[in-house]
Design an enzyme around this catalytic site. Structure first.
Site, PDB file in Angstrom:
ATOM      1  N   GLU A  71     -35.552   5.250  56.970  1.00  0.00           N
ATOM      2  CA  GLU A  71     -34.151   5.368  57.367  1.00  0.00           C
ATOM      3  C   GLU A  71     -33.219   5.106  56.188  1.00  0.00           C
ATOM      4  OE1 GLU A  71     -33.195   6.580  60.050  1.00  0.00           O
ATOM      5  OE2 GLU A  71     -34.718   6.231  61.581  1.00  0.00           O
ATOM      6  N   ASP A  85     -42.077  15.165  62.416  1.00  0.00           N
ATOM      7  CA  ASP A  85     -41.103  16.236  62.253  1.00  0.00           C
ATOM      8  C   ASP A  85     -40.687  16.533  60.819  1.00  0.00           C
ATOM      9  OD1 ASP A  85     -39.896  13.759  62.180  1.00  0.00           O
ATOM     10  OD2 ASP A  85     -38.341  14.193  63.640  1.00  0.00           O
ATOM     11  N   GLU A  95     -30.108  17.377  66.432  1.00  0.00           N
ATOM     12  CA  GLU A  95     -31.106  18.380  66.049  1.00  0.00           C
ATOM     13  C   GLU A  95     -30.875  19.732  66.731  1.00  0.00           C
ATOM     14  OE1 GLU A  95     -32.587  14.613  64.705  1.00  0.00           O
ATOM     15  OE2 GLU A  95     -31.875  15.232  66.686  1.00  0.00           O
ATOM     16  N   THR A 129     -32.860  16.165  55.730  1.00  0.00           N
ATOM     17  CA  THR A 129     -33.080  15.968  57.170  1.00  0.00           C
ATOM     18  C   THR A 129     -31.917  15.236  57.818  1.00  0.00           C
ATOM     19  OG1 THR A 129     -34.759  15.304  58.790  1.00  0.00           O
ATOM     20  CG2 THR A 129     -34.274  13.745  57.018  1.00  0.00           C
TER      21      THR A 129
END
Length: 949
Positions: A147, A294, A406, A492
């Site tokens: 993170e 992912d 997303e 991302t």
């Protein structure tokens, strides 16, 4: 601009560098004229309407960002219900979710480049000054390496990228001298000790001040990390190396990626969810494209785009071929076992896989991207938001929605690829739903439960970093953005890194000479940078024709689940029996059980027991079907047990200045008015005296005709209800006396009766934890008169405010204010507790199980001889009882499907603890070596139930 990996042209069937033009929008295939192809596919949206929607996105961002800066900064995140900052250690722990917080003003850093994309250059300059002045990266706090990398390091690098761009333009940031880059470099060095493992995979957490494994670090003893956690570093670390010339960062990130590649399952070319960072053993052997994996796939492809290294594309294509072969079951993406990829590992999908259609756009595989995106959109249209997890037949599995971006990301990429105005309408729906259901006076609140519409006191930094960026870009024309977005690639976390980094400081070895790609063939590269005519047939309705069969897949078709198409199916054989369809009175079903190695036994106490012996199955495929059937039966048993619990309720504050925009998650009562069967109760609130409500009220005039507030404790809930009812209250809200308790961290429970007949209690009673209750109490102190709505789910604000004077800012936040019927609520179970399962066989004990057709298992089928259980381990699942509560089924007036699942509570509590009614069989070691192959399958299912997003 020259291409770093060698300039191969478009149209070849071998790996190629993508062109720069649409790489920036991460539509990195060779697309020149797609936008003109699609003009006839749907009604075009006028420029005026697109500008209006873009301006609405800007206003929404201002609302979220402004409230963060006013009420939360310099804290990491805003708590939008209580209008204050979330500071690590000062709020109840949320477990791993809090690992993103490092006391480094997370939301501000994460939002830096969003400010520039939204043309807020002055605000960006002010924000950069605040970061340089206020942010400290040397805090004694343990944070997630993953993170911190994608949000903070990525945020600093994205901010630096656009700061130097603005400086070159000559108007803003003229004072800037790479200060953000120096902060990024400082943070990069703080993260490097996490890579001190023999494998090169990083520890999942690190102390910003003390690093790893020191006593004061309080971390460094972990053994496992997720694949995405270790494989989502290369873009930020390589960019840091390319910006600074310090190659060490890119080297460490590459080493981690190399190790993950070498540890892939060689026969399936899939990777698991969790890996041991020291040994490289797969801890969780299920594989998908959602949570835990992912962004590993995403970064392989984007690393090729950004860095020009063909080995990354070769790896991605190998994985992608496996994904499309095993995991993709259009329109679904289902987890499988890496060693047995034809075996589904779970019967639900998580919301994080919504990024995958966007990645498929980057890959150039447009058809499955359209299919999966449309399926997700149908789920959103049913629930207003994408639940954290939903089943293969589109019922809610986990009901939360933390405002994840997303789906908006994939919507943007599909629009960039196709130019189809359909995706503009999708984006418009997302904007309307955010304003209608998530907007609160102090920002936007995450959804605690998409079925009730209740809120969580949470606004994650990624909401500002990604959601508004993608939505604004969706509606913006090229001239609306002050720089060329196509010169950048999205990380991302949607941070922008310039593509010119591919030609800067190229001191890292480009080719991984330790890996062999002999298993590849040319078909792996067919979709890499494809010819436009292949990607987009001349038919302008191509995308519409793909979407059309999926329009009713959620509401009208009532699918019972998507079953993998085996070779045997193609020969005309029937699909395997599913647990929810099983009827013990059906001779055909009993024959199917026998073929799958499953025996049905009638016990003396009336229960029906199922036992599976894999070696008794007719074939290996039948044995796998039997294993899946038993796992489904265990899950169904757990779900039906939870269906005896009542779903959560909603307390909606409807008076000024809330106007229905704050919805609190409330626990139900086992007595009183059932809000799911009767009209909601609306009224002003008043505190009872005594506050505990345990004796006759001394202020009956204050609570007469109102909803009484009572404190928990000192007497039974039913006694409190009777006392306020006798005083004339029309409802009651019990507020927890445990200060600081919250539905964020504690499971809801039903308020139990007192063991007596409670039919005399006619008013509705709801329970709020202390944190949610304090929101109402604070509102009373500030505004005196507070009106609330008690209901089974939140009501449309248009209906609440009908006939009332509505402030203009409320109207602007919900332009149409249509009184639309909300989708019928679903009563679903959340994360089941993990079952202990032993290889070779399983048992499930069932009582009065009813199939969807109401056929009971306690009918008397033909007797079957007991199975020999001496050589078989077993699991006794909890008894399955048919749900007697009518309110657990809701049928829409349109003839849509009936919802049968229950709410997300993990357990039902009362004032007194109750004993669990689940009993598990003892584990017995297998004695037949033939069954050893089932170990990995069973372990995967065990880990599946422990999965936490």
């Amino acid at each position: 601009m020259s291409e770093a990996g060698g300039g191969r042209g478009c149209g070849s069937s071998v790996p190629q560098r993508a062109p720069w033009s649409l790489v920036a929008a991460t539509a990195a295939f060779c697309l020149v004229s797609a936008t003109s192809v699609w003009t006839a596919g749907a009604a075009p949206m006028s420029r005026e309407e697109r500008q209006k929607l873009g301006n609405q996105v800007l206003e929404m961002f201002d609302h979220a960002y402004g409230n963060y800066m006013e009420h939360a900064y310099p804290a990491d995140e805003l708590m939008p219900l209580t209008c204050r900052g979330r500071v690590r250690g000062q709020e109840p722990s949320r477990g791993d979710v809090d690992d993103a917080l490092g006391k480094f003003s997370l939301t501000l850093i994460d939002s830096l480049d969003t400010l520039v994309v939204l043309n807020k250059t002055k605000e960006f300059e002010d924000a950069v000054r605040k970061v340089l002045r206020d942010v400290n990266l040397d805090n004694d706090v343990v944070v997630s390496v993953f993170e911190t990398n994608i949000r903070v390091l990525g945020g600093l690098l994205g901010g630096h990228s656009l700061a130097i761009m603005l400086k070159e333009k000559g108007e803003y940031m003229q004072w800037y001298n790479d200060e953000l880059l120096q902060m990024a470099k400082q943070l990069g060095y703080k993260l490097l000790p996490a890579f001190n493992t023999t494998s090169g995979l990083p520890y999942p957490r690190i102390n910003l001040k003390f690093g790893i494994r020191k006593p004061e670090a309080r971390t460094g003893t972990e053994t496992d990390t997720c694949t995405a956690c270790a494989g989502t570093l290369i873009l930020e670390f390589a960019a840091l190396s390319r910006f600074t010339g310090a190659t060490i960062f890119e080297e460490y990130a590459r080493k981690a990626l190399d190790f993950l590649w070498e540890k892939r399952q060689r026969s399936s070319n899939l990777v698991g969810v969790t890996i041991n960072i020291h040994t490289g053993d797969w801890v969780r052997k299920d594989s998908g494209v959602g949570a835990g994996i992912d962004s590993y796939y995403e970064y392989l492809l984007k690393a090729y785009v950004l860095l020009g290294d063909d080995s990354f594309l070769e790896r991605f294509n190998t994985h992608y071929d496996a994904i499309m072969r095993y995991i993709s079951q259009p329109p679904l993406l289902l987890d499988v076992h890496i060693h047995k990829p034809m075996l589904n590992a779970r019967t639900w999908m998580d919301a994080l896989l919504a990024f995958f259609p966007g990645l498929q756009v980057l890959k150039g595989d447009i058809r499955p991207a359209i299919e999966t995106h449309e399926m997700l959109y149908q789920v959103i249209k049913k629930h207003n938001f994408l639940p954290e997890a939903f089943t293969t037949d589109f019922r809610v599995h986990w009901a939360q929605h933390p405002l994840r971006p997303e789906f908006a990301e994939s919507t943007y990429f599909l629009y960039k690829a196709t130019g189809d105005p359909y995706y503009l309408e999708v984006g418009k729906t997302l904007i309307e739903n955010l304003n209608k259901y998530a907007r609160v006076p102090c920002g936007f609140a995450a959804m605690k439960d998409v079925r009730t519409g209740s809120h969580e006191d949470r606004m994650d930094s990624f909401f500002l970093a990604e959601m508004f960026k993608y939505l604004y870009l969706l509606f913006a024309d090229k001239e609306d953005i002050i720089f060329d977005i196509e010169d950048y690639i999205f990380t991302t976390e949607a941070h922008l890194l310039p593509l010119w980094l591919s030609t800067t400081n190229q001191s890292i070895s480009k080719k991984n000479t330790t890996s062999e790609y002999t298993e590849l063939d040319d078909s792996n590269f067919d979709w890499t940078c494809p010819n436009t005519q292949i990607l987009f047939p001349n038919d302008p309705l191509y995308a519409q024709s793909i979407r059309e069969p999926l329009k009713n897949v959620v509401d009208k078709s009532c699918p019972r689940g998507i079953i993998r198409v085996e070779e045997s199916f193609r020969s005309g054989a029937k699909p395997p029996l599913r647990a929810r369809d099983f009827m013990a009175t059906n001779p055909e079903h009993l024959e199917i059980l026998k073929k799958m190695g499953v025996s049905l036994i009638h016990l003396k106490d009336g229960r029906v027991q199922l036992v599976q012996h894999a070696i008794q199955a007719a074939s290996s495929i039948d044995a796998e079907d039997g294993l899946r059937f038993m796992q489904e039966m265990i899950e169904l048993s757990s779900q039906q047990q939870k269906e005896q619990q009542l779903p959560p309720r909603a307390v909606q504050i409807v008076s000024h200045p809330f106007f229905g925009r704050v919805v609190l998650t409330a626990g139900p009562a086992q007595f009183g008015l059932d809000l799911s069967k009767h009209k909601e109760t609306r009224g002003f609130v008043a505190s009872s005296k005594p506050y505990n409500g345990c004796s006759e009220l001394t202020n009956p005039e204050a609570v007469m005709g109102k909803i009484a507030l009572i404190q928990r404790g000192q007497c039974m809930f039913a006694e409190k209800a009777r006392n306020i009812q006798n005083a004339g209250a029309i409802g009651g809200i019990v507020i927890d006396d445990n200060e600081g308790s919250s539905s964020d961290t504690a499971p809801l429970f039903q308020m139990a009766g007192d063991g007596k007949d409670t039919d005399d209690i006619k008013i509705p009673m709801l329970f709020l934890f202390s944190k949610e209750g304090s929101i109402i109490l604070d509102a009373i102190r500030e505004y005196e008169e507070v009106e609330v709505l008690l209901s089974d789910k939140a009501k449309d604000r248009a209906a609440i405010l009908k006939g009332k004077m509505i402030p203009s800012y409320i109207i602007n936040s919900n332009p149409e204010m249509e009184n639309e019927e909300q989708p019928s609520s679903e009563n679903d179970s959340q994360d089941q507790s993990a079952e202990q399962i032993t290889p070779s066989s399983q048992e499930v004990d069932l009582v009065d199980q009813e199939s969807p057709e109401e056929s009971s298992l306690n009918s008397e089928p033909e007797s079957s001889s007991p199975a020999d259980t001496d050589n078989a381990a077993s699991v006794s699942a909890s008894e399955q009882n048919s749900n007697p509560m009518e309110n657990h089924e809701t049928t829409s007036l349109d003839g849509e499907c009936t919802d049968l699942d229950n709410q997300l509570q993990e357990q039902s509590e009362t004032e007194e603890d109750s004993n669990p009614n689940v009993s598990w069989g003892k584990k017995v070691q297998p004695i037949d070596s033939i069954l050893a192959d089932w170990n990995e399958d069973i372990e995967a299912f065990e880990m599946m139930e422990k999965d936490e997003l």
